[in-house]
Motif scaffolding. Structure first.
Motif, PDB file in Angstrom:
ATOM      1  N   ALA A   7      18.923  25.427  38.455  1.00  0.00           N
ATOM      2  CA  ALA A   7      20.236  24.772  38.442  1.00  0.00           C
ATOM      3  C   ALA A   7      20.159  23.391  39.092  1.00  0.00           C
ATOM      4  N   ARG A   8      19.414  23.299  40.194  1.00  0.00           N
ATOM      5  CA  ARG A   8      19.284  22.001  40.865  1.00  0.00           C
ATOM      6  C   ARG A   8      18.510  21.008  40.000  1.00  0.00           C
ATOM      7  N   ALA A  11      20.760  19.876  37.267  1.00  0.00           N
ATOM      8  CA  ALA A  11      21.776  18.949  37.748  1.00  0.00           C
ATOM      9  C   ALA A  11      21.217  17.538  37.871  1.00  0.00           C
TER      10      ALA A  11
END
Length: 266
Positions: A7-8, A11
């Protein structure tokens, strides 16, 4: 790899995708270099296929072409980089708190461009003498005309690019590195303009650089200085320098009204 890590990563990738989506200069830069290289070397290949002995006919013609092209490139880059250094250091606002006028800034940019170009290209030209036993200075007085026209064309492009960067921010700073190379295939740096398709020859006619490089080949191959080509280059440069300076000053006025001079930086 854990879901949180993905997810990071996603992002951060998404952040840069948004940067690309919101900045057309960045997208243009991605497509630009492969396209220009393909076109340039395509025309070089087409020319050399039918003229394999061309390089041997005039010693140093390619070295002269490279050095003169660098005058145009360094002339443009000298204006753009010196201006952007003021933006990177957030110094534009400080400069114009002083009595400095916009035209004086333009004059200073051109002077620094000349100094940087003479140092850079002059050094390379001197190194070529012992390394390749060729001196571009053997061209004689026509070299002054070629140098002057190419650096003035570089100034015109540099002022226009600086104005665009001032207007659209440092997201457009990549233009300082690649805009001038769009003109390289049309300038006939390494091959005669006649090798281009007819419709591109018409476009090339409106570039001062195409007249300069045709004039260079006339000196090296035919041992004559084409004053008609010089006159064409001078007239075009007068028009383009006026356009470049006018565009820069217009962008500058807009930036001052909008308060952008105090909000530029890295």
């Amino acid at each position: 790899m854990r879901l949180g890590s993905l997810a990071r990563i996603g992002a951060l990738v998404l952040r840069h995708v948004y940067l690309l989506r919101g900045s057309w200069p960045r997208v243009l830069e991605l497509v630009y270099w492969p396209t220009v290289q393909m076109i340039l070397w395509g025309f070089i290949t087409v020319f050399l296929v039918g003229h394999s002995s061309w390089v041997a006919q005039a010693s140093g013609v390619l070295i002269s072409a490279v050095l003169l092209w660098d005058v145009l490139f360094r002339g443009q880059l000298g204006v753009s980089l010196v201006f952007m250094e003021e933006m990177w250091s957030r110094n534009l606002g400080h400069l114009f708190v002083s009595p400095l006028r916009p035209l004086e800034l333009v004059a200073a940019l051109l002077a620094m461009s000349l100094i940087r170009t003479v140092i850079g290209v002059g050094g390379a030209a001197l190194i070529a003498i012992p390394l390749f036993e060729y001196s571009i200075f053997d061209i004689g007085l026509p070299l002054i005309a070629f140098f002057t026209n190419l650096i003035v064309m570089g100034w015109s492009i540099g002022l226009l690019v600086s104005g665009v960067v001032l207007r659209y921010g440092l997201g457009a700073e990549g233009m300082a590195w690649f805009v001038v190379f769009a003109l390289q295939p049309l300038s006939g740096v390494y091959y005669p303009i006649a090798i281009l398709p007819e419709w591109l020859q018409s476009v090339a006619f409106f570039l001062p650089s195409s007249h300069v490089f045709e004039g260079m080949r006339a000196v090296l191959f035919e041992h004559r200085f084409r004053t008609d080509l010089l006159a064409n280059a001078v007239l075009l440069n007068m028009a383009y320098l006026g356009i470049g300076a006018g565009a820069f000053l217009a962008y500058f006025r807009v930036a001052r009204v909008r308060g952008q001079l105090l909000h530029v930086g890295e």
